[in-house]
Scaffold this active site. Structure first.
Site, PDB file in Angstrom:
ATOM      1  N   CYS A  79     -10.043  -4.166  11.998  1.00  0.00           N
ATOM      2  CA  CYS A  79      -9.827  -5.522  12.492  1.00  0.00           C
ATOM      3  C   CYS A  79     -10.655  -5.830  13.747  1.00  0.00           C
ATOM      4  CB  CYS A  79      -8.329  -5.754  12.698  1.00  0.00           C
ATOM      5  SG  CYS A  79      -7.848  -7.484  12.708  1.00  0.00           S
ATOM      6  N   HIS A 169      -5.699  -3.159   8.114  1.00  0.00           N
ATOM      7  CA  HIS A 169      -5.050  -2.106   8.903  1.00  0.00           C
ATOM      8  C   HIS A 169      -4.441  -1.035   7.997  1.00  0.00           C
ATOM      9  CE1 HIS A 169      -5.079  -4.198  12.840  1.00  0.00           C
ATOM     10  NE2 HIS A 169      -5.040  -5.284  12.091  1.00  0.00           N
ATOM     11  N   GLU A 171      -3.719   1.917   8.902  1.00  0.00           N
ATOM     12  CA  GLU A 171      -2.869   2.762   9.747  1.00  0.00           C
ATOM     13  C   GLU A 171      -1.416   2.307   9.791  1.00  0.00           C
ATOM     14  OE1 GLU A 171      -4.097  -0.560  12.459  1.00  0.00           O
ATOM     15  OE2 GLU A 171      -5.030   0.544  10.824  1.00  0.00           O
TER      16      GLU A 171
END
Length: 187
Positions: A79, A169, A171
């Site tokens: 991002c 994202h 993660e």
């Protein structure tokens, strides 16, 4: 492996958790002296790219990080981190690190309320979790940039040499295959 995570702002803690779960040591980069700690790879997290770019300059970390990336340090961005790497921002004259041959548009998917979660194919791996939160869009790739993922015809992940950049994202999920790909293929 020793993984440095830029920890000036954004979701750096989530990246640390992923790489620790995979058995790697992580370090937070918060000030210039932290760059003296040896590390094998760098993570540029999501957050606010304008704030991160400003702090990198104010803390005198900008030139060192850019130089290390240019010299081949493996770097993974999500991002806002992808905005930091981009060579061109289509809706802003600012260029931050500018090491990755892409043009991006900030907040291309809309405001925070327009954030969404989906899954897709990443580097041939199916059902990769993709969370888009005020995400940028990669609109153009220079020659030598490999597209690794798309969502509804929009480029969402690319690789160029030592740089892996995503607009989503990974993660934020418990599927660590993107981080594993980064370690295996780029480090």
């Amino acid at each position: 492996m020793h993984i440095a995570v830029l920890a000036l702002q954004g979701d750096f803690a989530e990246h640390e958790q992923v790489f620790k779960a995979l058995g790697h040591t992580t370090y937070q980069l918060r000030q210039k002296k932290d760059l003296d700690i040896p590390f094998d790879a760098l993570i540029l997290p999501g957050g606010e790219s304008t704030v991160q770019g400003k702090l990198l300059r104010e803390l005198d970390m900008f030139d060192t990080i850019r130089k290390r990336i240019e010299e081949g340090l493996p770097v993974m961005s999500t991002c806002a981190g992808t905005i930091l790497l981009a060579r061109q921002l289509l809706d802003d004259p600012t260029v931050h690190l500018g090491t990755l041959g892409i043009s991006v548009r900030r907040n291309a998917y809309g405001r925070q309320l327009s954030s969404f979660h989906t899954s897709g194919t990443f580097a041939g791996m199916k059902d990769i979790s993709m969370s888009f939160i005020r995400a940028p869009q990669i609109e153009y790739c220079q020659p030598g940039v490999e597209v690794l993922a798309e969502h509804q015809g929009r480029i969402t992940a690319v690789r160029q040499g030592n740089q892996l950049a995503m607009t989503f994202h990974p993660e934020l999920d418990t599927d660590y295959r993107v981080a594993e790909y980064f370690i295996k293929e780029m480090c």
